[in-house]
Design a protein around this motif. Structure first.
Motif, PDB file in Angstrom:
ATOM      1  N   LEU A 265       0.817  -1.212   0.000  1.00 21.72           N
ATOM      2  CA  LEU A 265       0.000   0.000   0.000  1.00 21.72           C
ATOM      3  C   LEU A 265       0.846   1.256   0.000  1.00 21.72           C
ATOM      4  CD1 LEU A 265      -2.912   1.139   0.156  1.00 21.72           C
ATOM      5  CD2 LEU A 265      -2.615   1.222   2.641  1.00 21.72           C
ATOM      6  N   THR A 266       1.901   1.276   0.791  1.00 24.51           N
ATOM      7  CA  THR A 266       2.736   2.478   0.888  1.00 24.51           C
ATOM      8  C   THR A 266       3.802   2.536  -0.201  1.00 24.51           C
ATOM      9  OG1 THR A 266       4.293   1.407   2.405  1.00 24.51           O
ATOM     10  CG2 THR A 266       2.409   2.556   3.383  1.00 24.51           C
ATOM     11  N   GLY A 267       4.017   1.423  -0.886  1.00 24.12           N
ATOM     12  CA  GLY A 267       5.053   1.396  -1.917  1.00 24.12           C
ATOM     13  C   GLY A 267       6.449   1.311  -1.343  1.00 24.12           C
ATOM     14  N   LEU A 268       6.565   1.152  -0.032  1.00 22.62           N
ATOM     15  CA  LEU A 268       7.865   1.147   0.634  1.00 22.62           C
ATOM     16  C   LEU A 268       7.844   0.138   1.773  1.00 22.62           C
ATOM     17  CD1 LEU A 268       8.256   5.000   1.074  1.00 22.62           C
ATOM     18  CD2 LEU A 268       9.500   3.623  -0.598  1.00 22.62           C
ATOM     19  N   PRO A 269       8.998  -0.488   2.052  1.00 20.11           N
ATOM     20  CA  PRO A 269       9.090  -1.220   3.317  1.00 20.11           C
ATOM     21  C   PRO A 269       9.194  -0.218   4.453  1.00 20.11           C
ATOM     22  CG  PRO A 269      11.207  -1.189   2.226  1.00 20.11           C
ATOM     23  CD  PRO A 269      10.230  -0.540   1.267  1.00 20.11           C
ATOM     24  N   LEU A 270       9.032  -0.690   5.691  1.00 20.18           N
ATOM     25  CA  LEU A 270       9.286   0.199   6.815  1.00 20.18           C
ATOM     26  C   LEU A 270      10.699   0.759   6.666  1.00 20.18           C
ATOM     27  CD1 LEU A 270       7.712  -1.858   9.736  1.00 20.18           C
ATOM     28  CD2 LEU A 270       6.710   0.032   8.469  1.00 20.18           C
ATOM     29  N   LEU A 390      -8.481  10.255   1.169  1.00 15.68           N
ATOM     30  CA  LEU A 390      -7.934   9.119   0.432  1.00 15.68           C
ATOM     31  C   LEU A 390      -8.902   7.969   0.179  1.00 15.68           C
ATOM     32  CD1 LEU A 390      -4.478   8.872   2.273  1.00 15.68           C
ATOM     33  CD2 LEU A 390      -4.962   9.988   0.095  1.00 15.68           C
ATOM     34  N   ASP A 391     -10.038   7.936   0.855  1.00 16.42           N
ATOM     35  CA  ASP A 391     -10.913   6.771   0.742  1.00 16.42           C
ATOM     36  C   ASP A 391     -11.364   6.479  -0.684  1.00 16.42           C
ATOM     37  OD1 ASP A 391     -11.051   5.417   3.083  1.00 16.42           O
ATOM     38  OD2 ASP A 391     -13.054   6.071   3.651  1.00 16.42           O
ATOM     39  N   ASP A 392     -11.651   7.498  -1.469  1.00 16.35           N
ATOM     40  CA  ASP A 392     -12.208   7.293  -2.804  1.00 16.35           C
ATOM     41  C   ASP A 392     -11.141   7.018  -3.863  1.00 16.35           C
ATOM     42  OD1 ASP A 392     -14.763   7.627  -1.856  1.00 16.35           O
ATOM     43  OD2 ASP A 392     -14.860   9.761  -2.311  1.00 16.35           O
ATOM     44  N   LEU A 393      -9.878   6.994  -3.477  1.00 14.41           N
ATOM     45  CA  LEU A 393      -8.799   6.721  -4.421  1.00 14.41           C
ATOM     46  C   LEU A 393      -8.581   5.218  -4.529  1.00 14.41           C
ATOM     47  CD1 LEU A 393      -8.394   9.739  -3.710  1.00 14.41           C
ATOM     48  CD2 LEU A 393      -5.929   9.344  -3.792  1.00 14.41           C
ATOM     49  N   ASP A 394      -8.215   4.749  -5.731  1.00 15.12           N
ATOM     50  CA  ASP A 394      -7.877   3.339  -5.853  1.00 15.12           C
ATOM     51  C   ASP A 394      -6.504   3.093  -5.230  1.00 15.12           C
ATOM     52  OD1 ASP A 394      -5.920   4.145  -7.709  1.00 15.12           O
ATOM     53  OD2 ASP A 394      -7.216   3.726  -9.427  1.00 15.12           O
ATOM     54  N   VAL A 401       0.360   8.616  -3.385  1.00 11.72           N
ATOM     55  CA  VAL A 401       0.296   9.655  -2.353  1.00 11.72           C
ATOM     56  C   VAL A 401       1.130   9.243  -1.142  1.00 11.72           C
ATOM     57  CG1 VAL A 401      -1.207  10.884  -0.749  1.00 11.72           C
ATOM     58  CG2 VAL A 401      -1.947  10.506  -3.106  1.00 11.72           C
ATOM     59  N   LEU A 402       0.929   8.023  -0.653  1.00 12.93           N
ATOM     60  CA  LEU A 402       1.611   7.597   0.566  1.00 12.93           C
ATOM     61  C   LEU A 402       3.113   7.469   0.368  1.00 12.93           C
ATOM     62  CD1 LEU A 402      -0.846   4.916   2.007  1.00 12.93           C
ATOM     63  CD2 LEU A 402      -0.609   7.308   2.653  1.00 12.93           C
ATOM     64  N   SER A 403       3.549   6.912  -0.745  1.00  7.59           N
ATOM     65  CA  SER A 403       4.990   6.773  -0.965  1.00  7.59           C
ATOM     66  C   SER A 403       5.645   8.144  -1.065  1.00  7.59           C
ATOM     67  CB  SER A 403       5.265   5.956  -2.231  1.00  7.59           C
ATOM     68  OG  SER A 403       4.761   6.606  -3.389  1.00  7.59           O
ATOM     69  N   ASP A 425       4.689  18.298   5.603  1.00 10.48           N
ATOM     70  CA  ASP A 425       3.776  18.973   6.515  1.00 10.48           C
ATOM     71  C   ASP A 425       2.371  18.937   5.933  1.00 10.48           C
ATOM     72  OD1 ASP A 425       3.749  20.883   4.501  1.00 10.48           O
ATOM     73  OD2 ASP A 425       4.998  22.305   5.593  1.00 10.48           O
ATOM     74  N   GLN A 426       1.427  19.556   6.634  1.00 10.80           N
ATOM     75  CA  GLN A 426       0.038  19.474   6.205  1.00 10.80           C
ATOM     76  C   GLN A 426      -0.184  20.140   4.847  1.00 10.80           C
ATOM     77  OE1 GLN A 426      -1.953  21.317   9.468  1.00 10.80           O
ATOM     78  NE2 GLN A 426      -0.919  23.276   9.222  1.00 10.80           N
ATOM     79  N   TRP A 427       0.646  21.100   4.471  1.00 11.16           N
ATOM     80  CA  TRP A 427       0.481  21.789   3.190  1.00 11.16           C
ATOM     81  C   TRP A 427       0.978  20.919   2.047  1.00 11.16           C
ATOM     82  CZ3 TRP A 427      -2.580  25.295   4.865  1.00 11.16           C
ATOM     83  CH2 TRP A 427      -2.367  25.909   6.098  1.00 11.16           C
ATOM     84  N   ARG A 428       2.136  20.297   2.216  1.00  6.24           N
ATOM     85  CA  ARG A 428       2.657  19.415   1.169  1.00  6.24           C
ATOM     86  C   ARG A 428       1.785  18.166   1.029  1.00  6.24           C
ATOM     87  NH1 ARG A 428       8.322  20.389  -0.190  1.00  6.24           N
ATOM     88  NH2 ARG A 428       8.683  18.163  -0.457  1.00  6.24           N
ATOM     89  N   LEU A 429       1.202  17.702   2.132  1.00  6.09           N
ATOM     90  CA  LEU A 429       0.283  16.571   2.039  1.00  6.09           C
ATOM     91  C   LEU A 429      -0.919  16.931   1.182  1.00  6.09           C
ATOM     92  CD1 LEU A 429      -0.644  13.736   2.907  1.00  6.09           C
ATOM     93  CD2 LEU A 429      -1.750  14.821   4.875  1.00  6.09           C
ATOM     94  N   LEU A 430      -1.454  18.120   1.349  1.00  4.23           N
ATOM     95  CA  LEU A 430      -2.588  18.557   0.531  1.00  4.23           C
ATOM     96  C   LEU A 430      -2.211  18.568  -0.944  1.00  4.23           C
ATOM     97  CD1 LEU A 430      -5.454  19.670   0.266  1.00  4.23           C
ATOM     98  CD2 LEU A 430      -4.530  21.957   0.726  1.00  4.23           C
ATOM     99  N   ASP A 431      -1.013  19.030  -1.274  1.00  2.00           N
ATOM    100  CA  ASP A 431      -0.559  19.017  -2.670  1.00  2.00           C
ATOM    101  C   ASP A 431      -0.514  17.596  -3.217  1.00  2.00           C
ATOM    102  OD1 ASP A 431      -0.272  21.766  -2.801  1.00  2.00           O
ATOM    103  OD2 ASP A 431       1.856  21.750  -2.268  1.00  2.00           O
ATOM    104  N   LEU A 432       0.049  16.669  -2.445  1.00  2.00           N
ATOM    105  CA  LEU A 432       0.148  15.285  -2.909  1.00  2.00           C
ATOM    106  C   LEU A 432      -1.225  14.681  -3.156  1.00  2.00           C
ATOM    107  CD1 LEU A 432       2.991  13.995  -0.553  1.00  2.00           C
ATOM    108  CD2 LEU A 432       3.120  14.155  -3.049  1.00  2.00           C
ATOM    109  N   VAL A 433      -2.158  14.958  -2.255  1.00  2.00           N
ATOM    110  CA  VAL A 433      -3.505  14.404  -2.404  1.00  2.00           C
ATOM    111  C   VAL A 433      -4.168  14.951  -3.661  1.00  2.00           C
ATOM    112  CG1 VAL A 433      -5.813  14.348  -1.380  1.00  2.00           C
ATOM    113  CG2 VAL A 433      -3.807  13.956   0.049  1.00  2.00           C
ATOM    114  N   GLU A 434      -3.984  16.217  -3.948  1.00  2.00           N
ATOM    115  CA  GLU A 434      -4.627  16.815  -5.117  1.00  2.00           C
ATOM    116  C   GLU A 434      -3.907  16.464  -6.414  1.00  2.00           C
ATOM    117  OE1 GLU A 434      -6.858  20.742  -3.301  1.00  2.00           O
ATOM    118  OE2 GLU A 434      -4.949  21.021  -4.325  1.00  2.00           O
ATOM    119  N   VAL A 435      -2.567  16.539  -6.421  1.00  2.00           N
ATOM    120  CA  VAL A 435      -1.811  16.351  -7.668  1.00  2.00           C
ATOM    121  C   VAL A 435      -1.705  14.870  -8.019  1.00  2.00           C
ATOM    122  CG1 VAL A 435       0.422  16.679  -8.790  1.00  2.00           C
ATOM    123  CG2 VAL A 435      -0.523  18.490  -7.340  1.00  2.00           C
TER     124      VAL A 435
END
Length: 729
Positions: A265-270, A390-394, A401-403, A425-435
């Protein structure tokens, strides 16, 4: 008649004092409906050993009756107290109280929760102005693992609710434990002081309105039972409480089940080696231990699949990756829910009238001033916001987004790029979710749940700037906009970004046109040109590079087109003989490699070869034409020499032919003409043949032509004077 008054119980574990008062009629002291007329000074000391022995407790409490309030019920303003009640652990043993060396009666009663009982201490009446000092002692063992009673005591660990009741500034709580043990508390600040081989942890500031109460957890990490788990690219160390094999088995099985799904899901190992230890914290999830710097997190000793998974995910977050608490807590809860379907399924509704509701941007770190109810609300709200985002994203979009968030990537860079790495931060997270996620309603969720009045202004102007950025990104084709503009967008510097968009607008159009022209020509964009555009600090230099590239592309395509149609038959013939296909390949390679100097040399060579090929083609055609004329002349000459002389008799065979020598047949009869011929002969008369002319006598014996050629067949054999050539026997 005796009445009791009590303090509230916090989190089901806090101890409370219940005061008993005696009431008399007339001028006697009377009962009181509250306890504000009593002062309390206390000192509580809890002593913990490392071998799992019972915890011993000593509380010294001095109470003073200062109540003088006059009421209709007590017109003389006098009150008396006859009992004092305090909560103790449910497993408490040997509970004893004394005052002035004399024992007091202690009665244990069922408490309001599974982990407490009430200890009622009786004493002679306490009148106005009188004080009484009470010393309460007891000890307690721990309850079994995963019992409802949250008290735990064992080899190298202890967990319990600690109480020191008293007025603010007049209360002191001490926890004494071996120095190898670490202490964590649900509330309050404990200052450590070394005392021999022990550490004395002291708190003196009230945490509740009746004194100090905190749930404390002590543990010696060296005594933990350890188990290592490796799954995929993730490595986890489990540290269980000594003797709790069930917890280790549970944790190992759960990690093997869920780590592959988390990595997918995250595209990354821990991101690193992490440690999950069995945590005895008993309050909300926020009080489970977390040390992001070390990659360590506590998980409940209850076999809770959701919280265990969530804490393991949290431990994998790099320290400083998510500056805001709501972001990291919400992400950990979302990942847990997405891979398991467990966790909070109903989203929290925003209720501005709820006293516990707060914008998530105001949620402080663990151990802050938030109440338990505010913490609970914030945890659920953070999870709710991440699900809205994120719920409505495949799964593929969620992974992008998570990676990006876990790696600190900018939404304005390509996935996997190290350009612009920074904390998410919360601003860059918003960009990732939208872009990357394509969620066009993400900003609305921020306005409703996350931002307060002071931070909502950061969204002003963002939407039109993002539209202008997208338009420029369309102009420049498949390339990224120039780096300064990408950095300004990632930093939310929208005024600067708008200025850069205006500066680079024309250059973006040139970049898009060059990509289309290059593709039409079947070529790749020269190496370095795309990088020059994407890394351009200003428009001028890169504009010159793009124009130069376009001009060279035009020259190359004209040369290629000329070669493909051979530029006429003469040049084509010459090129086929000279073999210029390799030169064209070198020119194409030089263009795609971005070696423009080499490309210019190749183009010049190709132009020279074209001219040489033309001249060579003309020479070859001219030579071929001359050769053809010679061949035709020879053929005609030979044909003329072989044609028979008109009117000459046919030549007999080379041997003695019939009719030409002795014994031969007579000559063929003369052709009879039906009519008169032009010579005046009568028709039907035999035509007179004229004897053939005689050659001069041949000297010497007969033989072949001295030239070596056979005699011409158009002449009869030469006659020998006086007769035929003799025949050979």
């Amino acid at each position: 008649m005796v009445m009791t008054f009590g303090h509230r119980i916090v989190a089901g574990i806090a101890a409370c004092a219940v005061l008993g008062t005696g009431m008399a009629l007339g001028s006697s002291p009377t009962a009181r409906a509250d306890w504000k007329g009593l002062t309390e000074v206390s000192h509580s000391r809890y002593v913990v050993s490392s071998d799992g022995s019972d915890v011993s407790v000593t509380t010294t409490l001095t109470i003073t009756n200062v109540d003088t309030e006059v009421t209709p019920e007590s017109p003389n303003g006098r009150w008396e107290y006859k009992a004092y009640t305090v909560n103790v652990p449910a497993t408490a043993q040997n509970v004893q109280a004394t005052s002035g060396g004399a024992p007091l009666q202690v009665t244990l009663e069922e408490g309001s929760a599974a982990d407490v009982r009430s200890a009622r201490i009786g004493f002679p009446k306490l009148l106005y102005g009188e004080s009484r000092t009470i010393e309460l002692t007891f000890s307690f063992p721990g309850a079994d693992f995963r019992a409802k009673d949250t008290t735990r005591v064992g080899d190298g660990f202890a967990a319990f609710g600690a109480l020191a009741q008293g007025d603010p500034g007049k209360v002191r709580l001490e926890i004494v434990a071996p120095s190898d043990m670490e202490l964590r508390s649900s509330r309050g600040a404990f200052a450590p002081t070394k005392s021999g081989g022990d550490t004395v942890w002291t708190a003196e500031e009230a945490t509740v309105d009746y004194g100090i109460w905190s749930f404390v957890v002590l543990r010696d990490p060296k005594t933990a039972d350890e188990r290592r788990v490796e799954v995929g690219g993730s490595r986890v160390t489990l540290l269980g409480l000594p003797g709790d094999e069930d917890w280790l088995d549970f944790g190992e099985g759960l990690l093997k089940e869920r780590l592959p799904a988390i990595e997918a899901l995250t595209g990354l190992p821990l991101s690193r080696q992490i440690t999950v230890y069995e945590d005895l914290a008993a309050e909300s999830a926020g009080n489970y231990g977390i040390d992001l710097a070390a990659g360590v997190a506590g998980a409940p000793q209850q076999l809770d699949r959701t919280t265990f998974t969530r804490q393991a995910v949290l431990a994998g977050f790099d320290e400083g990756r998510f500056p805001e608490r709501w972001v990291r807590e919400g992400l950990a809860s979302f990942v847990t829910h997405r891979v398991s379907g467990e966790g909070e399924t109903d989203l929290v509704e925003v209720d501005t009238g709820d006293e516990n509701a707060q914008p998530l941007v105001a949620w402080g770190e663990e151990g802050g001033s938030s109440s338990a109810a505010e913490e609970e609300y914030a945890y659920r709200a953070a999870h709710g916001v991440l699900r809205i985002l994120l719920d409505d994203l495949d799964d593929e979009a969620v992974t992008e987004v998570l990676s990006g968030a876990l790696s600190g990537e900018s939404a304005y860079e390509l996935p996997g790029s190290t350009e612009g790495i920074a904390p998410t931060d919360q601003w860059r997270l918003l960009d990732l979710v939208e872009v990357r996620g394509g969620n066009t309603f993400a900003a609305d969720a921020y306005l409703d749940w996350v931002l307060d009045d002071a931070t909502k202004g950061r969204l002003d102007g963002r939407a039109p700037t993002r539209r202008a950025y997208s338009e420029l990104d369309e102009k420049d084709g498949a390339w990224q906009p120039p780096r300064p503009l990408r950095a300004q967008m990632a930093a939310w510097e929208f005024d600067e970004a708008n200025a850069s968009i205006e500066r680079f607008a024309d250059v973006a159009a040139l970049a898009g046109e060059l990509q289309r022209s290059t593709a039409d020509a079947g070529l790749a964009v020269p190496r370095g040109v795309q990088e020059a555009y994407e890394n351009a600090e200003g428009p001028d230099a890169v504009a010159e590079t793009l124009r130069e590239t376009d001009e060279l592309l035009d020259s190359l395509t004209r040369v290629v087109a000329s070669a493909e149609d051979d530029a006429g038959p003469l040049v084509g013939i010459g090129r086929r003989l000279l073999g210029t296909g390799g030169d064209l390949d070198r020119a194409r390679s030089a263009f795609e490699a971005g070696d423009f100097d080499q490309l210019r040399r190749e183009l010049a060579d190709l132009q020279g070869e074209r001219e040489r090929a033309g001249r060579l083609g003309m020479g070859i055609v001219a030579g071929a034409a001359g050769l053809l004329i010679v061949v035709i002349g020879v053929v005609l000459l030979l044909r003329l020499r072989r044609r028979p002389v008109r009117g000459a008799p046919p030549r007999p065979p080379s041997s003695a032919a019939p009719g030409w020598g002795p014994g031969g047949d007579s000559p063929a009869p003369a052709r009879v003409s039906r009519d008169s011929d032009p010579g005046g002969r009568q028709l039907g008369q035999p035509e007179q043949r004229r004897p053939p002319p005689q050659s001069p006598p041949r000297q010497g014996p007969p033989g072949p032509d001295p030239s070596g050629r056979p005699w011409p067949t158009s002449e009869p054999p030469p006659q020998r004077p006086g007769g035929q050539w003799p025949t050979s026997n």
